[in-house]
Design an enzyme around this catalytic site. Structure first.
Site, short mmCIF file in Angstrom:
data_model
loop_
_atom_site.label_atom_id
_atom_site.label_comp_id
_atom_site.label_asym_id
_atom_site.label_seq_id
_atom_site.Cartn_x
_atom_site.Cartn_y
_atom_site.Cartn_z
CB ILE A 150 -75.85 9.68 -45.26
CG1 ILE A 150 -74.98 10.85 -44.82
CG2 ILE A 150 -75.54 9.29 -46.69
CD1 ILE A 150 -73.48 10.55 -44.92
CG ASP A 151 -79.51 6.91 -41.69
OD1 ASP A 151 -80.39 7.50 -42.34
OD2 ASP A 151 -79.42 5.66 -41.62
CE LYS A 152 -77.40 12.83 -33.77
NZ LYS A 152 -78.25 12.93 -32.55
#
Length: 319
Positions: A150-152
């Site tokens: 999942i994105d930062k």
């Protein structure tokens, strides 16, 4: 913009070409590129500029130069390093753990695995400290145990493989779209219908390789289902369910239908919001899968973190 012409033609395989858009125009070059390449830290971008590895319309620039709309920027990345990823004693919010599988609640702001500009402080560094040698080796030394990402700046649930057997089984479920993945998101504008589906292919944005877009060439199919949980007039709380798992999928799809995520500076409005959202309001709240060894179906749920709930609270107070 002052600068000298550069004749560098090497490292083309590691070059990122970006066109400065209206949202980034007027900012210092390092700030503009950090906005357009959110997976890279600003300090890393500054070092590239200082080394002469950032060209604007073919000329070297300084980090203090102002970005202008339409400028063509080429960022030369260094050759990939043979990294010796080190374990780091970083606290983990562990939701489930057994001999084969680990489920963690990743905080917003943490990168999943080492990458240019983020070689430490990642989830992988923390997992290596916690698990030692007990991580799947299928994805190599940079991404041990990592099955999906999942994105930062997205918070929430991730499954981690502690054995190669588990990794193979979980990856198979990713490929056949049998996982349960539900997200909560706060998006701009009122969604009139109670539910809907975005079925639109996603590929690299030709103007910015760090960003994805709905395009119909060199793309992959992508499907996102959504339903309204709560309406606030100019904003809407939704649940988004992934059928496929493309990079930035929910962010791209919701922006495509004119409902970008609150706080998403890459795909949404650039102006600061008045609700205190300093990142995209996206949380991976539910994760379900068949245990790759026992065959038991497992499903986990975690509430959004404090910053998400504060924004939600402010919206409810205004209703």
């Amino acid at each position: 913009m002052a600068g000298r012409e550069s004749g560098r033609t090497d490292m083309e395989d590691n070059r990122i070409d970006i066109t400065i858009d209206a949202a980034a125009a007027g900012k210092r070059m390092d700030a503009a590129l950090a906005q357009l390449m959110p997976d890279m830290s600003r300090s890393f971008i500054q070092k590239l500029i200082e080394k002469g590895d950032v060209l604007v319309n073919g000329c070297q620039c300084s980090k203090k130069d102002k970005a202008t709309e339409g400028a063509k920027v080429s960022v030369m990345l260094p050759e990939p390093e043979l990294l010796d990823v080190e374990p780091e004693n970083i606290p983990l919010d562990i939701v489930h753990e057994d001999e084969h599988v680990l489920v963690v609640n990743k905080p917003a702001g943490m990168v999943v695995h080492p990458a240019p500009g983020n070689y430490s402080g990642t989830l992988v560094n923390a997992l290596m400290y916690h698990c030692g040698e007990n991580l799947s080796a299928i994805n190599g030394v940079i991404r041990p145990g990592i099955v999906h990402r999942i994105d930062k700046d997205t918070s929430g649930l991730l499954m981690v493989a502690k054995s190669d057997t588990a990794h193979a089984g979980l990856s198979s479920q990713l490929k056949d779209h049998s996982l349960t993945r539900k997200y909560q998101a706060i998006v701009y504008n009122n969604i009139k219908e109670d539910e809907g589906t975005v079925d639109a292919p996603i590929g690299r944005d030709p103007a910015n390789r760090m960003r994805n877009a709905v395009i119909y060439q060199n793309s992959r199919n992508a499907v996102t289902h959504y339903r309204v949980l709560e309406r606030f007039g100019e904003l809407t709380l939704i649940e988004a369910v992934l059928e496929t798992g493309r990079t930035h999928q929910i962010r791209v799809h919701m922006s495509y239908i004119k409902h970008p995520l609150l706080g998403d500076s890459l795909y949404g409005p650039q102006k600061k919001n008045k609700l205190g959202a300093s990142r995209q309001m996206l949380h991976a709240g539910t994760l379900g899968f068949v245990h790759p060894v026992s065959g038991e179906y497992l499903e986990f749920t975690c509430q959004p973190p404090e910053d998400f709930m504060k924004v939600l609270g402010r919206l409810r107070e205004r209703k």
